[in-house]
Motif scaffolding. Structure first.
Motif, short mmCIF file in Angstrom:
data_model
loop_
_atom_site.label_atom_id
_atom_site.label_comp_id
_atom_site.label_asym_id
_atom_site.label_seq_id
_atom_site.Cartn_x
_atom_site.Cartn_y
_atom_site.Cartn_z
N GLY A 93 0.80 -1.22 0.00
CA GLY A 93 0.00 0.00 0.00
C GLY A 93 0.83 1.27 0.00
N PRO A 94 1.81 1.41 0.93
CA PRO A 94 2.62 2.64 0.94
C PRO A 94 3.59 2.71 -0.22
CG PRO A 94 3.44 1.09 2.57
CD PRO A 94 2.16 0.52 2.04
N ILE A 95 3.62 1.68 -1.07
CA ILE A 95 4.46 1.70 -2.25
C ILE A 95 3.64 2.05 -3.49
CG2 ILE A 95 5.93 0.28 -3.76
CD1 ILE A 95 6.70 -1.33 -1.26
N VAL B 164 0.87 12.36 3.08
CA VAL B 164 1.55 11.28 3.81
C VAL B 164 1.99 11.77 5.19
CG1 VAL B 164 3.67 9.91 3.90
CG2 VAL B 164 2.29 9.92 1.83
N VAL B 165 2.62 12.94 5.26
CA VAL B 165 3.17 13.42 6.52
C VAL B 165 2.07 13.82 7.49
CG1 VAL B 165 4.57 15.21 7.62
CG2 VAL B 165 5.35 14.14 5.49
N PHE B 166 1.21 14.74 7.08
CA PHE B 166 0.20 15.27 8.00
C PHE B 166 -0.98 14.30 8.17
CE2 PHE B 166 2.44 19.10 6.58
CZ PHE B 166 2.78 19.64 7.81
N GLY B 167 -1.30 13.58 7.10
CA GLY B 167 -2.37 12.60 7.22
C GLY B 167 -2.03 11.48 8.19
N SER B 168 -0.78 11.01 8.16
CA SER B 168 -0.38 9.93 9.06
C SER B 168 -0.32 10.41 10.50
CB SER B 168 0.99 9.38 8.64
OG SER B 168 2.00 10.37 8.72
N ILE C 161 -3.63 7.27 -1.96
CA ILE C 161 -2.64 7.00 -0.90
C ILE C 161 -3.40 6.64 0.36
CG2 ILE C 161 -0.75 7.88 0.49
CD1 ILE C 161 -0.01 9.75 -1.73
N ALA C 162 -3.46 5.35 0.62
CA ALA C 162 -4.18 4.87 1.81
C ALA C 162 -3.18 4.47 2.89
CB ALA C 162 -5.10 3.71 1.44
N CYS C 163 -2.55 3.32 2.71
CA CYS C 163 -1.68 2.77 3.76
C CYS C 163 -0.55 3.70 4.16
CB CYS C 163 -1.09 1.43 3.30
SG CYS C 163 -2.29 0.08 3.31
N GLY C 164 -0.07 4.56 3.28
CA GLY C 164 0.99 5.47 3.64
C GLY C 164 0.54 6.61 4.52
N ALA C 165 -0.78 6.83 4.62
CA ALA C 165 -1.30 7.93 5.43
C ALA C 165 -2.36 7.44 6.41
CB ALA C 165 -1.88 9.02 4.52
N VAL C 166 -3.38 6.75 5.92
CA VAL C 166 -4.41 6.17 6.78
C VAL C 166 -5.09 5.06 6.00
CG1 VAL C 166 -6.07 7.94 6.04
CG2 VAL C 166 -6.53 6.62 8.09
N SER C 167 -5.41 3.97 6.69
CA SER C 167 -6.02 2.82 6.02
C SER C 167 -6.90 2.06 6.99
CB SER C 167 -4.94 1.89 5.45
OG SER C 167 -5.51 0.67 5.01
N GLY D 32 3.37 4.48 16.65
CA GLY D 32 4.71 4.44 16.06
C GLY D 32 4.78 3.59 14.80
N GLY D 33 4.06 2.46 14.78
CA GLY D 33 4.08 1.60 13.60
C GLY D 33 3.56 2.31 12.37
N MET D 34 2.50 3.12 12.55
CA MET D 34 1.95 3.86 11.42
C MET D 34 2.93 4.91 10.92
SD MET D 34 -0.52 4.50 9.32
CE MET D 34 0.39 5.38 8.07
N LEU D 35 3.64 5.57 11.83
CA LEU D 35 4.60 6.60 11.41
C LEU D 35 5.78 6.00 10.65
CD1 LEU D 35 4.69 9.09 14.41
CD2 LEU D 35 3.27 9.12 12.36
N LEU D 36 6.20 4.79 11.03
CA LEU D 36 7.27 4.14 10.29
C LEU D 36 6.81 3.81 8.87
CD1 LEU D 36 10.12 3.04 10.18
CD2 LEU D 36 9.27 0.87 11.11
N GLU D 37 5.55 3.41 8.75
CA GLU D 37 5.01 3.15 7.41
C GLU D 37 4.96 4.44 6.59
OE1 GLU D 37 1.10 1.25 5.18
OE2 GLU D 37 1.18 1.37 7.36
N ALA D 38 4.62 5.55 7.23
CA ALA D 38 4.61 6.84 6.54
C ALA D 38 6.02 7.21 6.09
CB ALA D 38 4.02 7.92 7.45
N ALA D 39 7.02 6.88 6.92
CA ALA D 39 8.40 7.14 6.54
C ALA D 39 8.77 6.36 5.28
CB ALA D 39 9.34 6.79 7.69
N LEU D 40 8.28 5.12 5.20
CA LEU D 40 8.48 4.32 3.99
C LEU D 40 7.85 5.01 2.79
CD1 LEU D 40 9.09 1.84 2.24
CD2 LEU D 40 7.04 0.77 3.21
#
Length: 611
Positions: free
Chosen positions: A69-71, A89-93, A312-318, A345-353
């Protein structure tokens, strides 16, 4: 240098957000206490409920929620320009996605590890629970079908990714056994796992042993035996065991092993990004446009709003994250103090990806690609291949119509761009492509196996609700989940379409349907906080956004003249899409009734006390 500063500002923002906003929500809003007993301790059964080391569960949770998803989402959304994608991605996550994940996890931790659909029945009504569980089953079936295609395509296009993915399965079983049965320290088993996978990746990059020819028997009368379907059958066979075996034996350690690979890959991309930024080899501003709305419209893309938030779902919200948080994760978190790390924290790491994906598909592509869109595994070392760089390279991948933005092409774009960053560290391009392809395969495979296990949980809850005793059995529920998924996989969008592409029939509904689940999860959390007399607007505002946006997108897809489902005569998509909209509206009404009923009770109590 702008590439470096974009990455630095994003990552710094995530760190600050976790330490300030994430911990504030956990401690002050949800009022978690470290001494609260978690479901994994209270209901420990050695099968699904297993107290787990915080770093293991973090790795397991991260790879489970991420998937491709974040890809895929960011690589497609760049068609509108990299700036809108980056900002969402940044503010949504930070303000929606991570809040959503933390909400789902804490609600499940305080409700014996039940799914968010089951909890909705308690917060709203039994009817709401039934419809919510049906919607979740529908979403999971699409995920299994589509991610099966993604993994199979990755295996076929990048055969060097196959062997490490296969080796990770027995490796995970050994690691789980050593950790839980023999008490081997996690650090030793982790180092051994990294070493074995590193050797496997090196061998596979040079000798992709699964790169063999299989005849295309797509037109077989009864079922497909084409390469894509053969891989899908193998994946589903594996998923059955991942669903029914104890979570500590296969699913959890495999996700953890995969997370180690992912951390290394992300670190390599990040370091390579820094190298090319400081040496001035490429730059995001000089390579790709920050905003290109008119060009996207000319290419047939839908409007930026609301579709950026759907693409953009998984990279911000899913909404899928809510299923993971309230499915496998909540049954393994050992202490409540780990909730913020894992959920927020897990969601923010995905946003970093997702940020790294955006930079790979802009500045990374600008480092140079082969001028041949059909050359999936081409390398820059081919003497006869024309290498183009900068804006020309970006245009080669993005100067196309919206319909041409397919899953395979976009995954390949990230592989090329990410491998270019790694190549800056002296790693051969082919080896770098293998690392990225393996990362994608690991992400996707951990999503498809956990999706079936989550479907098993939901079907078991559904069996309990409708009093269907056989469905409460984990083997029966897993088989039913497989049958539903296989039926979708074997469907074909048209008579001349290949077997295995059935998931694409309902894929147009997935984006909006997935985000509806996110909005409804936040709505359940809002009512939960209201009942506890806690400030609920931290959840209410994101809930409003994530209910309005996907309904807007769904109605656009259904009703748009000439291109909508209705105009094209796509009756099934129209009916299912309309049903999802009505379900969302119904649950909003149910939440209003629940809040109103509580307000009336409070008012009556106040009146009685005055008398």
């Amino acid at each position: 240098m702008s590439t470096f500063f974009v990455a630095l500002a994003s990552f710094f923002g995530f760190i600050v957000a976790y330490n300030l906003y994430g911990k504030f929500l956990a401690r002050k809003i949800f009022q978690i206490q470290d001494n609260e007993v978690t479901p994994s301790v209270e209901l420990r059964d050695g099968l699904d409920y297993v107290p787990t080391n915080r770093y293991v569960i973090f790795g397991h949770h991260f790879v489970a929620i991420a998937g491709t998803g974040p890809i895929v989402g960011p690589t497609i959304a760049i068609i509108w320009g990299w700036l809108p994608a980056l900002l969402w991605v940044v503010f949504g996550s930070i303000f929606i996605g991570a809040v959503h994940d933390l909400t789902a996890l804490i609600l499940s931790l305080r409700n014996k590890g039940r799914s968010i659909g089951d909890i909705a029945g308690t917060v709203f009504s039994p009817a709401a629970k039934l419809l919510f569980l049906i919607l979740l089953t529908f979403i999971l079936a699409i995920i299994i079908a589509v991610f099966g295609i993604v993994i199979a395509t990755t295996f076929i296009d990048y055969p060097q990714s196959v062997m490490p993915s296969v080796v990770s399965i027995p490796l995970a079983i050994v690691l789980g056994t050593l950790t839980y049965r023999y008490g081997v320290p996690l650090v030793f088993s982790s180092l051994a796992a990294i070493a074995i996978l590193g050797i496997t990746i090196g061998i596979s990059a040079s000798y992709p042993v699964f790169s063999f020819y299989m005849p295309d028997l797509t037109e077989s009368v009864h079922m497909s035996m084409n390469p894509t379907m053969l891989w899908i059958w193998a994946l589903l066979f594996y998923c059955f065991f991942a669903s029914v075996l104890p979570v500590w034996l296969l699913l959890q350690p495999r996700d953890y092993v995969n997370s180690l690979v992912l951390y290394i890959a992300l670190a390599l991309i990040t370091v390579g990004l820094c190298v090319v930024s400081f040496t001035g080899q490429t730059d995001i501003i000089g390579t790709a446009p920050a905003l290109r709305l008119s060009e996207a419209k000319a290419a047939g893309a839908p409007p930026l709003m609301p579709f950026l938030l759907i693409t953009i779902a998984c990279g911000a919200v899913s909404g899928f994250h809510a299923l993971v948080c309230s499915g496998t994760t909540s049954k393994q978190v050992g202490t409540m103090k780990d909730a913020a790390l894992v959920g927020y924290g897990g969601m923010l790491l995905e946003a970093a990806l997702a940020v790294l994906v955006i930079l790979s598909c802009t500045a990374g592509i600008g480092l140079g690609i082969v001028n041949d869109r059909s050359a999936k595994a081409a390398t820059m070392t081919e003497s006869k291949a024309e290498i183009i760089k900068g804006k020309d390279a970006w245009n080669l991948r993005y100067d196309r119509t919206w319909k041409e933005m397919n899953l395979g092409e976009q995954v390949g774009t990230f592989v090329e761009g990410g491998a270019n960053f790694i190549h800056a560290l002296g790693v051969p391009v082919r080896f770098g492509q293998g690392i990225i392809a393996i990362m994608i395969a690991c992400f996707a495979s951990t999503t498809i196996d956990i999706a079936l296990r989550l479907m098993r949980y939901i079907l078991q809850e559904l069996g309990g609700m409708i009093r269907c005793t056989p469905l409460k059995n984990r083997y029966v529920a897993t088989v039913v989940g497989l049958v539903i998924s296989i039926a979708l996989v074997l469907s074909r969008p048209s008579a001349d379409a290949a077997y295995g592409t059935g998931g694409m029939i309902l894929w147009p509904l997935f984006g909006a349907g997935n985000q509806v689940v996110a909005g409804l999860t936040l709505l359940v959390g809002t009512v939960y906080l209201f009942r506890r007399r806690v400030r609920a607007w931290y959840l209410l505002l994101p809930a409003v956004v994530m209910i309005i946006i996907p309904i807007w997108a769904m109605l656009y897809n259904i009703l748009t003249p000439e291109t909508g489902f209705l105009a094209k005569g796509q009756i099934m998509l129209t009916v299912i899409g309309t049903s999802i909209v009505l379900l969302a509206v119904w649950l909003v009404i149910e939440s209003y009734r629940a809040v109103r009923k509580m307000s009336e009770l409070d008012k009556n109590k106040t009146t009685d006390s005055d008398e």
